[in-house]
Design a protein around this motif. Structure first.
Motif, mmCIF file in Angstrom:
data_model
loop_
_atom_site.group_PDB
_atom_site.id
_atom_site.type_symbol
_atom_site.label_atom_id
_atom_site.label_comp_id
_atom_site.label_asym_id
_atom_site.label_seq_id
_atom_site.Cartn_x
_atom_site.Cartn_y
_atom_site.Cartn_z
ATOM 1 N N GLY A 1 -7.575 2.107 -7.431
ATOM 2 C CA GLY A 1 -6.231 2.233 -6.880
ATOM 3 C C GLY A 1 -5.202 2.531 -7.952
ATOM 4 N N ILE A 2 -4.056 1.891 -7.869
ATOM 5 C CA ILE A 2 -2.965 2.144 -8.803
ATOM 6 C C ILE A 2 -3.266 1.551 -10.182
ATOM 7 N N LYS B 1 0.824 -1.213 0.000
ATOM 8 C CA LYS B 1 0.000 0.000 0.000
ATOM 9 C C LYS B 1 0.855 1.258 0.000
ATOM 10 N N HIS C 1 -2.661 6.537 -13.458
ATOM 11 C CA HIS C 1 -1.526 7.008 -12.665
ATOM 12 C C HIS C 1 -0.190 6.847 -13.388
ATOM 13 N N SER C 2 -0.214 6.737 -14.710
ATOM 14 C CA SER C 2 1.022 6.539 -15.477
ATOM 15 C C SER C 2 1.883 7.796 -15.452
ATOM 16 N N GLU D 1 2.304 1.719 -3.496
ATOM 17 C CA GLU D 1 1.256 2.189 -4.404
ATOM 18 C C GLU D 1 0.955 3.669 -4.179
ATOM 19 N N GLU D 2 0.900 4.102 -2.933
ATOM 20 C CA GLU D 2 0.619 5.504 -2.632
ATOM 21 C C GLU D 2 1.720 6.420 -3.172
ATOM 22 N N GLN D 3 2.962 5.958 -3.133
ATOM 23 C CA GLN D 3 4.075 6.766 -3.664
ATOM 24 C C GLN D 3 3.974 6.911 -5.164
ATOM 25 N N GLN D 4 3.448 5.892 -5.848
ATOM 26 C CA GLN D 4 3.399 5.903 -7.304
ATOM 27 C C GLN D 4 2.143 6.553 -7.861
ATOM 28 N N LYS D 5 1.169 6.850 -7.008
ATOM 29 C CA LYS D 5 -0.056 7.487 -7.491
ATOM 30 C C LYS D 5 0.212 8.923 -7.906
ATOM 31 N N ARG D 6 -0.559 9.381 -8.886
ATOM 32 C CA ARG D 6 -0.473 10.758 -9.371
ATOM 33 C C ARG D 6 -1.007 11.682 -8.297
#
Length: 155
Positions: free
Chosen positions: A53-54, A5, A76-77, A8-13
């Motif tokens: 999510g991601i 989690k 989120h790309s 994933e949060e770090q990689q979200k836009r």
């Protein structure tokens, strides 16, 4: 589980755009061809949004020379520079697959007209442009660092 989690949060836009199904959008997508990078604009109607999510994706459909073309974009790309909302669509469904069978004027989505809609679109587009400027700055900084590294290696 918490590790996944957090990653994933770090990689979200961070400045995610608030467009919905039925909206006509312009997606500014970064394409890498060898060492060169360019931004390609893809404009069309958002047909659907899937997953969460991601893994969230959205499908954009446009009419290109009389042929319907659809493209699926990961929400989120890091390759998506920005998403501009051209106009809001007034729809009552979450998936607009029925537009695939429509031709010409029938394939259009009615525009949502309201008091705060125009101001909301302008504010979101301004945020998207600010995010795009930050991404462009980061790309230029990475390119400068790469050139500096190459110059050091040659010496």
């Amino acid at each position: 589980m918490d590790l996944i989690k957090t990653i994933e949060e770090q990689q979200k836009r961070k400045g995610a755009q608030g467009f919905n199904v039925g909206d006509t959008v312009k997606v500014y997508f970064k394409i890498v061809e060898g060492k060169t990078e360019r931004i390609q604009v893809y404009e069309g109607v958002v047909l659907c949004m899937k997953n969460s999510g991601i893994g969230l994706t959205f499908t954009v459909r446009k009419d290109s020379y009389g042929v319907g073309v659809e493209r699926v974009f990961p929400y989120h790309s890091p390759h998506i520079v920005k998403v501009d909302i051209v106009h809001r669509g007034k729809v009552r469904r979450s998936k607009l697959y029925y537009l695939r069978d429509k031709i010409g004027k029938d394939a259009k989505v009615k525009e949502l007209i309201g008091g705060k809609v125009a101001a909301e679109i302008a504010a979101r587009n301004a945020r998207a442009e600010a995010n795009a400027a930050e991404v462009e700055k980061a790309i230029k900084a990475e390119a400068a660092e790469a050139k500096a590294a190459e110059a050091k290696e040659k010496k």
